[in-house]
Design an enzyme around this catalytic site. Structure first.
Site, short mmCIF file in Angstrom:
data_model
loop_
_atom_site.label_atom_id
_atom_site.label_comp_id
_atom_site.label_asym_id
_atom_site.label_seq_id
_atom_site.Cartn_x
_atom_site.Cartn_y
_atom_site.Cartn_z
N TYR A 145 -48.50 9.95 -64.20
CA TYR A 145 -49.93 9.86 -63.92
C TYR A 145 -50.66 11.14 -64.34
CZ TYR A 145 -49.86 5.57 -61.09
OH TYR A 145 -49.75 4.28 -60.65
N LYS A 196 -34.78 5.90 -63.93
CA LYS A 196 -34.25 5.38 -65.20
C LYS A 196 -33.51 6.54 -65.86
CE LYS A 196 -34.81 2.01 -67.46
NZ LYS A 196 -33.80 0.94 -67.75
N ASP A 229 -34.81 -0.91 -62.95
CA ASP A 229 -34.90 -2.32 -63.33
C ASP A 229 -33.99 -3.17 -62.44
OD1 ASP A 229 -32.74 -1.05 -64.50
OD2 ASP A 229 -32.87 -2.07 -66.42
N ASP A 253 -45.12 2.99 -57.41
CA ASP A 253 -46.28 2.11 -57.47
C ASP A 253 -45.83 0.66 -57.66
OD1 ASP A 253 -49.07 1.47 -57.71
OD2 ASP A 253 -48.81 1.36 -59.88
N ASP A 257 -45.67 -2.71 -54.54
CA ASP A 257 -46.27 -4.06 -54.59
C ASP A 257 -45.20 -5.12 -54.40
OD1 ASP A 257 -48.72 -2.84 -55.15
OD2 ASP A 257 -49.28 -4.33 -56.67
C1 IPM Z 1 -51.98 2.28 -55.73
C2 IPM Z 1 -52.88 1.88 -56.86
C3 IPM Z 1 -53.33 3.11 -57.61
C4 IPM Z 1 -52.13 3.75 -58.26
C5 IPM Z 1 -54.43 2.88 -58.65
C6 IPM Z 1 -55.63 2.20 -58.05
C7 IPM Z 1 -54.83 4.17 -59.34
O1 IPM Z 1 -52.26 0.95 -57.67
O2 IPM Z 1 -52.39 3.13 -54.92
O3 IPM Z 1 -50.89 1.73 -55.61
O4 IPM Z 1 -51.69 3.34 -59.34
O5 IPM Z 1 -51.61 4.69 -57.67
MG MG Z 2 -50.43 0.20 -56.85
#
Ligand code: IPM
Ligand code: MG
Length: 371
Positions: A145, A196, A229, A253, A257
């Site tokens: 990032y 990785k 992976d 990240d 999710d």
């Molecule tokens: C998260 C989001 C952020 C990230 C975005 C909105 C910049 O996806 O907090 O998980 O990638 O960190």
């Molecule tokens: Mg995110």
């Protein structure tokens, strides 16, 4: 303690302010109940800040955040601002990432658990998901990032080259590894570190460093390493085999999710992103608390967003920001009772509004009362 805890609330965009309103109601209520003095200030972040000030995070908001004991964020972004390009690092194009760097919140704690009343709302068989309880510990202030250089250039052959760099220094990996091991000690004593290292140099440094910290400082905690992976597959297939999942900024990240599936919806997931190791009963100043979900432009303005991720983030604020863990447990129990009563938001297949869910959580926060 010197004076009340100062909270900066940044609703952000689309459903962000809707869920932050719910979070603030629960915050005020619980603070009164547990006798925690608080002071709340609200401001803009993300697209709404761009519209008002021409920047996604003003210097004023950054300064207020640095002075705050805790920052509550809703969600930022939306199609209206997607195509805006500002020269410079990502901190200029994204208000949330600027805030994370300003506060040096490297320790993102993203828990995801199964909820008994929601088992049938997941795509899993009950026997696979019941009892799943995961914590993603995501490095949140480094890696791809923020690696420099990044950018674009037009090559002599007319091609455009776009690039970013995944980089980590030893101390960055050491400090996030310690956060994961410490967290595991308060849970089931098992860290799975993801990388990785088969293809990435920064992944090799990651693995060596996590391994050393584990061996030298946390010999009591079980440590496994998995390639990212395969880890996605293994966690998706049998989430109960895992406890703490430690990952760099990008992989964390992605994983955070994925694990939402065990809870039934991304709308359920809270997070705490701290500038230090989380300590039980000792407040950490300057953390950011936010639901893991995005700003959901498609449902904004209708009052139907799931506020539970934001409400549980307020619970994490009590636990880590104010050192009052019982308040966090009380909020979680209130949420559980609301779900048990069958009051579900749209993303979980119900039709309860944001306000109805929030009201029900507040009712259930009263000692000895239920819906
Ligand atoms: C998260 C989001 C952020 C990230 C975005 C909105 C910049 O996806 O907090 O998980 O990638 O960190
Ligand atoms: Mg995110």
């Amino acid at each position: 303690m010197s004076g009340p805890f100062k909270i900066l609330a940044l609703g952000g965009d689309h459903i962000g302010p809707e869920v932050v309103t719910s979070g603030l109601e629960v915050l005020r209520h619980t603070a009164a109940q547990f006798d925690v003095p608080i002071e709340i200030e609200e401001d803009l972040l993300g697209g709404v800040s761009w519209d008002a000030h021409g920047t996604f995070c003003t210097d004023g908001v950054a300064a207020k955040a640095r002075a705050a004991d805790a920052v509550l964020v809703g969600a930022v972004g939306g199609p209206k601002w997607d195509s805006i390009r500002v020269d410079g690092p990502i901190t200029e194009t994204d208000g949330l990432t600027r805030l994370r760097i300003e506060l040096d919140v490297f320790n993102a704690l993203r828990p995801a658990r199964s909820w008994k009343p929601l088992l049938s709302r997941t795509p899993y068989r009950k026997d696979v998901v019941d009892g799943a309880d995961l914590l993603v510990v995501r490095e949140n202030a480094g890696g791809i990032y923020y690696g420099e250089p990044r950018g674009r250039e037009v090559l002599p052959d007319g091609q455009t080259r776009a690039f970013e760099i995944s980089e980590y220094r030893t101390h960055e990996v050491e400090r996030i590894a310690r956060c994961a091991f410490e967290a595991a000690r308060g849970r089931r004593n098992h860290v799975t570190s993801l990388d990785k290292s088969n293809v990435m140099e920064s992944g090799r440094l990651w693995r060596e460093t996590v391994d050393r910290i584990g061996r030298e400082e946390f010999p009591d905690v079980k440590l496994d390493h998995l390639l990212m992976d395969y880890a996605l597959y293994a966690v998706a297939r049998a989430p109960r085999n895992f406890d703490v999942l430690l990952a760099d900024n990008l992989f964390g990240d992605l994983m955070s999710d994925l694990v939402a599936v065990v809870s039934g919806s991304l709308g359920m997931l809270p997070s705490a992103t701290l500038p230090a190791v989380a300590q039980a009963d000792r407040p950490v100043k300057g953390g950011i608390y936010e639901p893991t979900h995005g700003s959901a432009p498609d449902i904004s303005g209708q009052g139907i967003a799931n506020p539970i991720g934001a409400i549980l983030s307020v619970g994490m604020m009590f636990e880590y920001g104010f050192g009052v863990a019982p308040a966090a447990r009380s909020i979680e129990q209130a949420v559980e009772r609301v779900l048990l009563a069958g009051l579900l938001p749209l993303d979980l297949g119900g039709n309860a509004s944001t306000a109805q869910i929030t009201h029900a959580v507040l009712l259930n926060l009263q000692p000895n009362s239920s819906l």
